[in-house]
Motif scaffolding. Structure first.
Motif, PDB file in Angstrom:
ATOM      1  N   SER A 153      28.660  85.244  84.272  1.00 53.17           N
ATOM      2  CA  SER A 153      27.363  85.421  84.914  1.00 53.17           C
ATOM      3  C   SER A 153      26.647  84.080  84.872  1.00 53.17           C
ATOM      4  N   MET A 154      25.407  84.071  85.368  1.00 52.57           N
ATOM      5  CA  MET A 154      24.622  82.840  85.424  1.00 52.57           C
ATOM      6  C   MET A 154      23.226  83.116  84.910  1.00 52.57           C
ATOM      7  N   THR A 155      22.681  82.198  84.140  1.00 52.30           N
ATOM      8  CA  THR A 155      21.319  82.365  83.644  1.00 52.30           C
ATOM      9  C   THR A 155      20.327  82.256  84.794  1.00 52.30           C
ATOM     10  N   ASN A 156      19.193  82.959  84.661  1.00 55.38           N
ATOM     11  CA  ASN A 156      18.126  82.817  85.656  1.00 55.38           C
ATOM     12  C   ASN A 156      16.820  82.355  85.021  1.00 55.38           C
ATOM     13  N   THR A 157      16.911  81.855  83.801  1.00 54.72           N
ATOM     14  CA  THR A 157      15.755  81.257  83.135  1.00 54.72           C
ATOM     15  C   THR A 157      15.588  79.814  83.607  1.00 54.72           C
ATOM     16  N   ASP A 158      14.436  79.232  83.309  1.00 51.85           N
ATOM     17  CA  ASP A 158      14.226  77.802  83.559  1.00 51.85           C
ATOM     18  C   ASP A 158      15.051  77.032  82.532  1.00 51.85           C
ATOM     19  N   THR A 159      15.991  76.220  82.998  1.00 49.24           N
ATOM     20  CA  THR A 159      16.863  75.495  82.071  1.00 49.24           C
ATOM     21  C   THR A 159      16.064  74.615  81.110  1.00 49.24           C
ATOM     22  N   LEU A 160      14.910  74.139  81.547  1.00 46.32           N
ATOM     23  CA  LEU A 160      14.076  73.321  80.668  1.00 46.32           C
ATOM     24  C   LEU A 160      13.515  74.128  79.508  1.00 46.32           C
ATOM     25  N   ASP A 161      13.456  75.448  79.652  1.00 42.87           N
ATOM     26  CA  ASP A 161      13.018  76.322  78.558  1.00 42.87           C
ATOM     27  C   ASP A 161      14.251  76.637  77.717  1.00 42.87           C
ATOM     28  N   VAL A 162      14.540  75.778  76.794  1.00 36.22           N
ATOM     29  CA  VAL A 162      15.775  75.881  76.009  1.00 36.22           C
ATOM     30  C   VAL A 162      15.845  77.197  75.249  1.00 36.22           C
ATOM     31  N   ALA A 163      14.758  77.583  74.604  1.00 39.33           N
ATOM     32  CA  ALA A 163      14.770  78.804  73.793  1.00 39.33           C
ATOM     33  C   ALA A 163      15.072  80.032  74.652  1.00 39.33           C
ATOM     34  N   ALA A 164      14.421  80.128  75.812  1.00 36.59           N
ATOM     35  CA  ALA A 164      14.635  81.285  76.679  1.00 36.59           C
ATOM     36  C   ALA A 164      16.061  81.302  77.222  1.00 36.59           C
ATOM     37  N   THR A 165      16.583  80.135  77.569  1.00 33.87           N
ATOM     38  CA  THR A 165      17.934  80.062  78.120  1.00 33.87           C
ATOM     39  C   THR A 165      18.969  80.399  77.060  1.00 33.87           C
ATOM     40  N   VAL A 166      18.788  79.891  75.866  1.00 36.00           N
ATOM     41  CA  VAL A 166      19.706  80.218  74.764  1.00 36.00           C
ATOM     42  C   VAL A 166      19.672  81.718  74.480  1.00 36.00           C
ATOM     43  N   ALA A 167      18.483  82.298  74.481  1.00 36.78           N
ATOM     44  CA  ALA A 167      18.354  83.738  74.213  1.00 36.78           C
ATOM     45  C   ALA A 167      19.103  84.552  75.259  1.00 36.78           C
ATOM     46  N   GLN A 168      18.979  84.148  76.524  1.00 40.39           N
ATOM     47  CA  GLN A 168      19.664  84.888  77.577  1.00 40.39           C
ATOM     48  C   GLN A 168      21.175  84.713  77.480  1.00 40.39           C
ATOM     49  N   ILE A 169      21.626  83.526  77.176  1.00 40.72           N
ATOM     50  CA  ILE A 169      23.063  83.299  77.012  1.00 40.72           C
ATOM     51  C   ILE A 169      23.613  84.165  75.884  1.00 40.72           C
ATOM     52  N   ARG A 170      22.893  84.283  74.814  1.00 38.10           N
ATOM     53  CA  ARG A 170      23.349  85.121  73.694  1.00 38.10           C
ATOM     54  C   ARG A 170      23.388  86.591  74.085  1.00 38.10           C
ATOM     55  N   MET A 189      17.997  65.399  85.846  1.00 40.19           N
ATOM     56  CA  MET A 189      18.380  64.788  84.571  1.00 40.19           C
ATOM     57  C   MET A 189      17.639  65.398  83.392  1.00 40.19           C
ATOM     58  N   ASP A 190      16.400  65.840  83.600  1.00 40.46           N
ATOM     59  CA  ASP A 190      15.697  66.528  82.515  1.00 40.46           C
ATOM     60  C   ASP A 190      16.436  67.805  82.134  1.00 40.46           C
ATOM     61  N   ALA A 191      16.899  68.526  83.148  1.00 38.64           N
ATOM     62  CA  ALA A 191      17.665  69.740  82.892  1.00 38.64           C
ATOM     63  C   ALA A 191      18.996  69.418  82.205  1.00 38.64           C
ATOM     64  N   ALA A 192      19.573  68.247  82.536  1.00 35.97           N
ATOM     65  CA  ALA A 192      20.816  67.833  81.881  1.00 35.97           C
ATOM     66  C   ALA A 192      20.616  67.648  80.388  1.00 35.97           C
ATOM     67  N   GLU A 193      19.497  67.008  80.021  1.00 33.09           N
ATOM     68  CA  GLU A 193      19.210  66.818  78.591  1.00 33.09           C
ATOM     69  C   GLU A 193      18.976  68.161  77.912  1.00 33.09           C
ATOM     70  N   ALA A 194      18.274  69.063  78.605  1.00 37.33           N
ATOM     71  CA  ALA A 194      18.052  70.401  78.056  1.00 37.33           C
ATOM     72  C   ALA A 194      19.382  71.142  77.911  1.00 37.33           C
ATOM     73  N   PHE A 195      20.268  70.942  78.883  1.00 38.29           N
ATOM     74  CA  PHE A 195      21.591  71.570  78.817  1.00 38.29           C
ATOM     75  C   PHE A 195      22.321  71.156  77.547  1.00 38.29           C
ATOM     76  N   GLY A 196      22.218  69.882  77.187  1.00 39.75           N
ATOM     77  CA  GLY A 196      22.868  69.408  75.967  1.00 39.75           C
ATOM     78  C   GLY A 196      22.370  70.139  74.736  1.00 39.75           C
ATOM     79  N   ARG A 197      21.061  70.387  74.680  1.00 36.26           N
ATOM     80  CA  ARG A 197      20.500  71.119  73.532  1.00 36.26           C
ATOM     81  C   ARG A 197      20.947  72.574  73.548  1.00 36.26           C
ATOM     82  N   ILE A 198      21.009  73.154  74.739  1.00 34.35           N
ATOM     83  CA  ILE A 198      21.466  74.544  74.872  1.00 34.35           C
ATOM     84  C   ILE A 198      22.911  74.668  74.410  1.00 34.35           C
ATOM     85  N   LYS A 199      23.732  73.730  74.831  1.00 37.71           N
ATOM     86  CA  LYS A 199      25.170  73.779  74.507  1.00 37.71           C
ATOM     87  C   LYS A 199      25.408  73.792  73.008  1.00 37.71           C
TER      88      LYS A 199
END
Length: 371
Positions: free
Chosen positions: A32-49, A66-76
């Motif tokens: 599936s794919m997340t539909n949260t704002d990738t910049l919102d790391v906490a919300a995206t991590v919660a949805q992935i879990r 690129m901002d989303a790329a940096e956030a992606f690194g934290r999410i990963k």
């Protein structure tokens, strides 16, 4: 209930998205794919879990800048499930997420510009063991193909896919999977059938923008079901305008119905009628909600009367047949006990969880003996 699927799957090259094998003889993965704002790391991590808890094998995350790329690194760093970065046009984003540990790049080589940019992305993917997903969509075909064909067609989708594939072939990069999605069932099915004969790489199936929970589930089940029956498809995404968790549930139910994947409980339940001796619909709704956490494959039948109940129960791990003054429970196809309606759901849930634990213990014993 336990027979193998009669479907003979298309032979495809196997790639790995993180720890998940895709293609070859690997199980068909569900994503599936997340539909949260990738910049919102906490919300995206919660949805992935949440998606992972529902059984997702792979999760895709949009990385628009690129901002989303940096956030992606934290999410990963905070999740276990393999992540695909969804990238369009800017090759530098792909290079950055490759550094940050992405498990797969969803990027169309023909959309990122000059040959040296494509070469840079492919080199980064090769050096880091990252596969690429080529994703063609009927709603975003190249302008010259729109002009050539006049409108999206299966042939246009396949021609677009082959253009992107040519970029990778020239660089001798074979670790990729391909999708040719359309919201029109006939177009998508025809495109996948054509592409399946032209490449050996895994195919990512989807009916794009299928609709809401009910209509999208129906449309996806028809389209993907046709392809899966053909043996086509190595990983699937059910695209719904709904909670992404529902996409995972529908995907697994689809694969379970075709005996292509076993995870969680496979319920066999009657639609109910005036012969029912308990509230079949209420019982099923409660059981599905309570037992969502169960990932061990199990067949459970819930039938309201004795017309079909015993026959279904004899083929399942746990079976309930409506009766008067009490309902009959079957375990492993044999009559075992009776349950009254007073605490029916509680008692049936307990029996199902007991059977799950029994199966889990049996699997652990087999592993221990083979170790």
């Amino acid at each position: 209930m336990h027979a193998q699927s009669p479907i003979v799957r298309r032979k495809s090259r196997q790639i790995h998205v993180g720890k998940v094998p895709v293609g070859g003889d690997a199980p068909i993965s569900v994503q599936s794919m997340t539909n949260t704002d990738t910049l919102d790391v906490a919300a995206t991590v919660a949805q992935i879990r949440q998606l992972e808890a529902a059984g997702a094998d792979i999760v895709r995350v949009s990385v628009p800048d690129m901002d989303a790329a940096e956030a992606f690194g934290r999410i990963k760093r905070e999740v276990e499930v393999p992540l695909v970065a969804d990238i369009h046009f800017d090759y530098k984003i792909a290079l950055r997420v490759a550094e940050l540990g992405v498990d797969c790049l969803r990027i169309n080589p023909g959309n990122i510009g000059r040959e040296e940019r494509v070469r840079a992305v492919v080199s980064a993917a090769r050096d880091n063991g990252i596969p690429i997903r080529i994703g063609v969509n009927a709603g975003s075909l190249e302008k010259d193909l729109q002009k050539k064909y006049g409108e999206p067609t299966p042939e246009a989708l396949v021609e677009s896919a082959m253009r992107h594939i040519d970029h990778l072939d020239r660089l001798d990069f074979q670790e990729y999977k391909v999708s040719v999605k359309a919201s029109d069932v006939f177009m998508a099915v025809a495109a996948y059938r054509q592409l399946a004969t032209r490449i050996e790489q895994p195919l990512h199936l989807g009916i794009t923008e299928a609709g809401g929970l009910r209509s999208g589930t129906v449309k996806s089940s028809i389209g993907l079901g046709m392809l899966l029956m053909d043996g086509i498809g190595d990983t699937i995404r059910v695209s719904l305008a709904a909670d992404p968790v529902e996409e995972i549930k529908v995907g697994f139910d689809m694969l379970k119905s075709l005996k292509l994947r076993a995870k969680g409980i496979n319920f066999i339940a009657c639609p109910s009628c005036s012969r029912q001796n308990f509230d079949v619909i209420g019982t099923m709704n409660a059981l599905e909600e309570r037992l969502e956490d169960v990932m061990t494959p199990l067949n459970v039948s819930v039938i309201g009367c004795v017309v079909n109940g015993p026959g279904e129960a004899k083929e399942t791990d746990v079976g309930l047949t409506g009766g008067s003054p009490a309902n009959l429970v079957y375990l492993d196809g044999k009559p075992a006990s009776k349950l009254r309606n007073d605490h029916l759901v509680d008692d049936l849930e307990r029996l199902i969880r007991d059977k799950v634990r029994e199966k889990q213990q049996a699997e652990q014993d087999v592993i221990a003996r083979d170790a």
